[in-house]
Design an enzyme around this catalytic site. Structure first.
Site: not given
Length: 376
Positions: A70, A72, A101, A137-138, A166, A349
């Site tokens: 991903h 995003d 990430d 994905e998030e 990932e 994150h």
């Protein structure tokens, strides 16, 4: 466009691609791949603001390896040492939202696929290679990877194996790979009582008191013993609330939210049976939703990836099923062998997300080695 994995990662970080924004990243990746190897076919999707892209070599082959990920990222938040969308090198790290990430993983496999095909132009006649990217994905993921996989299934283009980049490592790239994931079951219990004045408890039915000692049979209880691959399925209460935030009125009802990260030994029906048994005799409702289904990859893909990591890093990786959910669940649900391999995940994150450039380079080398082995 001959960018190395670090230079490409810097470019990707500069795109403020918070979910579900794509910001033009797909155009950059298309240019990189088609410049080196012009035969890629492309499928794109866009729905509810989510954009997906699937790039694949055209020759139909027995084996089809898909790299997925991903682009995003979660919102950056405040308090960074530098602009979160300006790639910044400090103290041996590259800082920026998505550094771990998972723009690092995307950079590594895009460069690996490009370089492998440039060095082995006939490889695609024996091995179909593809890249699947999503911008959701998030977020909810409703129109992300699973949406594209449904399209691929309808076209007969599902891969026979997949690698998702990932961030899976603990200390250094290659120390851990994910070979499966637990499922996730969300639950809501509502216990009904009768509101009243605390001075006259005989006129009330206090749902907090009804729950009473039964709470210990719910909070933190293991629903199975786990096994060699999975930790026990634990019922984790995340929220309890009732009443009107005053001291002289008993609540009319009490709501409990919980989650179970379940191994294959415990199903949604098992959770329902257990909760209903614990709360038997009470006036309550129960809502359950399986947000993801667990899976375990035990195919030759795991053996091959472990051997490649051992060759590149000098040690075999730990095989893990821990952590939250990922888009790997959508491949697993279709019976596609899938592993997750990436850089460390210690700052995902978080404010000041960062990655060591050598970990990104090592991930690229792992993917290059894997491509050489699977094509041998």
């Amino acid at each position: 466009m001959n960018l190395n994995p670090i230079a490409l990662l810097e470019k990707l970080i500069a795109y403020p691609s918070t979910t579900p924004n794509e910001c033009g990243i797909y155009t950059l990746i298309q240019e990189i791949l088609t410049h080196a190897y012009g035969e890629f076919e492309i499928i794109t999707q866009e729905k509810e603001g989510v954009k997906n892209i699937f790039l694949y070599t055209p020759h139909k082959t027995r084996e089809h390896l898909c790299f997925a990920g991903h682009i995003d990222v979660v919102p950056p938040g405040e308090g960074w040492i530098s602009d979160p969308f300006t790639p910044t090198h400090t103290d041996g790290y590259l800082y920026g939202r998505g550094a771990q990430d998972m723009k690092s993983g995307v950079s590594a496999f895009v460069c690996a696929v490009r370089d492998f095909l440039a060095r082995n132009p006939k490889a695609s006649q024996d091995l179909r290679l593809s890249i699947l990217l999503t911008s959701d994905e998030e977020g909810e993921g409703t129109y992300g990877t699973q949406y594209m996989l449904a399209e691929l299934e309808s076209r007969g283009l599902l891969p026979t194996m997949a690698i998702i980049a990932e961030p899976t490592a603990h200390q250094t790239c290659g120390d851990t790979i994910k070979v499966g994931r637990r499922g996730s079951i969300n639950g809501k219990i509502k216990i009904f009582g009768k509101q009243g004045h605390v001075a006259y408890p005989q006129n009330c039915i206090n749902p907090t008191e009804l729950l009473g000692a039964r709470l210990g049979e719910l909070a933190g209880v293991n629903l199975d013993e786990g096994n060699a691959h999975f930790d026990p399925s634990k019922l984790v209460i995340t929220d309890i609330r009732g009443g009107m935030q005053v001291v002289n009125v008993t609540p009319n009802d009490l709501s409990i939210l919980f989650n179970v990260r379940n191994s294959p030994q415990t199903t949604k029906d098992d959770v329902e049976s257990y909760v209903r048994k614990v709360l038997e005799g009470l006036d309550f409702t129960l809502e359950l939703r399986q947000s993801s289904v667990g899976f375990l990859t035990t195919s030759a893909l795991v053996t091959m990836m472990s051997a490649c990591i051992d060759s590149v890093c000098g040690h075999a990786p730990e095989l893990s099923t821990s952590g939250g959910t990922s888009d790997a669940r959508f491949f697993g649900a279709r019976g596609i062998p899938v592993v997750e391999v990436g850089v460390p995940n210690d700052t995902i994150h978080a404010i000041n997300e960062r990655v060591k450039p050598q970990d990104v380079q090592k991930l690229y080398e792992i993917f290059m080695h894997f491509l050489a082995q699977v094509n041998a």
